[in-house]
Structures are given as C-alpha cells and as structure tokens.
Enzyme design. Structure first.
Site, short mmCIF file in Angstrom:
data_model
loop_
_atom_site.label_atom_id
_atom_site.label_comp_id
_atom_site.label_asym_id
_atom_site.label_seq_id
_atom_site.Cartn_x
_atom_site.Cartn_y
_atom_site.Cartn_z
CE1 TYR A 185 11.37 -0.57 -6.45
CE2 TYR A 185 9.33 0.72 -6.42
CZ TYR A 185 10.64 0.54 -6.84
OH TYR A 185 11.22 1.49 -7.64
CE LYS A 189 13.45 2.01 -4.95
NZ LYS A 189 14.89 2.18 -5.22
#
Length: 247
Positions: free
Chosen positions: A170, A174
């Site tokens: 994750y 990002k």
C-alpha cells in the site's frame, strides 16, 4: 442546463469518502458522476444523492477493468462534452488482516500486483483515457487520493508518527502515485489543469476501520478543496486540508 455546470467524476463513489465527496461537490451545484464497480451500487448511490437534491448520474467503472473506461468516456462526452473534475478516489489496501505478512521482506508478488493494479496502473490508464475531456474544461482539476503513508520523507524519519507503519504494498503504491501526480502536473503545466495528491486523513471507513479518529465528512474535505481550487491555486502538490505534506 447540465452542460453549463461543472461536472465531476468520482471513482469508488458508492460509499465512504467517495460518496461524501460527491455529496459535498453536489451541494456546491456541481453535477456528479458516481462511479462504482457495478450498476446496482452506482445507481443506489446516485439515487441517494438525487434524493438530497443533487444532480447525479451513475456509471459502472471497475478501476482494474479497462474495458469500462471507453464506455465512461463515451457517456461523459455525449452527455456533457467535457469533464471538469476527476477525483481518483477508488483504492485498496492489502486485502485481508495479515498486515505482518506485508513487509519488505515478506510481501508477495500477488499482494504487490493486486494493490498496484488498483492504486497505480488502473488509475493512470483511466486518467489518460479521460484526459482529453478534462482538457476541454476551462479549469480542469485532477485529484489523486493518496495517503500520508506514501511519504518517503516521513517513512525515513524514525521520529515521524508513521515510521512504524511499513505496509509495503500500500505505502509503495501511494508513493508511486505521488510521483505520478508530480509528473502529470508538470506535463500539464502550460494548461489550466491542476493536478494534486490528497491525504484525506485517517477516517472511519471500511479501510480506515472504526479506530480512526476522523469522521467521513471531514475525510472528504481535502478532495473537495483540491477539486474546486481557484485559478491561482497550487498544482503538483501533496496536501491534507490546507497543509502541505512532505513527499
């Protein structure tokens, strides 16, 4: 007429921050196109918004299903002839509760590919597909939903509040999205289009869980602000509310 109003497309808009973003934009008189991964979810969200007096339209858009993208383009082009605001809100975490298995030493290729397909590759393909419509807006705005967990500066600082949150799939997705935001803003620097990354905060959503300190209406505020920036507003930035975050 709808054609003279601003038009916003929000991905993952059937619930959580996406739905609230659509609601807050709609309350400002902006037509909202509610994108969700199936017809029932999209229509259900649009009906709720319409019941609140908001001009809303449903579209089916699964961010990892690129065959949906030309259909969304055609709908926007035929209905409005432009797209003023694109909010890339849809995203996933690692899927599942085994956060310990998602470190730099243990993350699997499947975890990485699943997260990047949604948070990075699909988002870029959709943005590129819809960019010709954003170019037709007199003041296009693109908002990429990032996270403070994408900050390399803060992850490298042992004293930062996120230093211990090393969920690599994750976080890396990002960070990559932040990089794309900078690059897209630079590519569009000679246009009226503004491109920014938004950290909504830790919000009480399915992803954020009930442990989060922020309520959903506050979680949408950064996206709404960046979607409605004036002509002298920033581009190529990384924000939470009106605070600039370190890359």
């Amino acid at each position: 007429m709808a054609e003279t109003k601003k038009v916003a497309l929000i991905t993952g808009a059937n619930k959580g921050i996406g739905f609230e973003t659509a609601k807050q934009l709609g309350e400002q008189g902006i037509t909202v196109v509610v994108a969700a991964r199936d017809q029932q979810k999209a229509e259900g969200a649009a009906q709720k918004l319409k019941a609140a007096g908001i001009d809303a339209y449903p579209v089916v858009l699964e961010i990892t299903r690129s065959s949906d993208f030309p259909k969304v383009y055609d709908f926007l082009d035929k209905t409005f002839g432009k797209l003023d605001i694109l909010i890339n809100n849809a995203g996933v975490s690692e899927g599942g509760d085994d956060w310990a298995a998602n470190t730099a030493a243990t993350v699997t290729q499947k975890q990485l590919r699943d997260v990047f397909d949604t948070n990075f590759f699909g988002l870029i393909e959709l943005t590129q597909t819809l960019l010709p419509l954003v170019r037709k807006s007199p003041a296009g705005r693109i908002v990429n939903l990032s996270s403070i967990l994408g900050s390399l500066t803060l992850h490298a600082d042992p004293t930062s509040p996120i230093y211990g949150s090393k969920m690599v799939a994750y976080n890396a997705s990002k960070a990559a999205l932040n990089s794309y935001t900078i690059h897209l803003a630079a590519a569009l620097k000679d246009t009226p289009i503004k491109v920014n990354a938004a950290h909504p905060g830790w919000v009480k959503t399915d992803m954020g869980t009930s442990a989060a300190p922020m309520e959903i209406p506050d979680g949408a505020k950064t996206s709404v602000r960046l979607a409605t920036l004036p002509a002298d507003g920033p581009t190529g930035g990384y924000f939470h509310m009106d605070q600039t975050l370190p890359w």
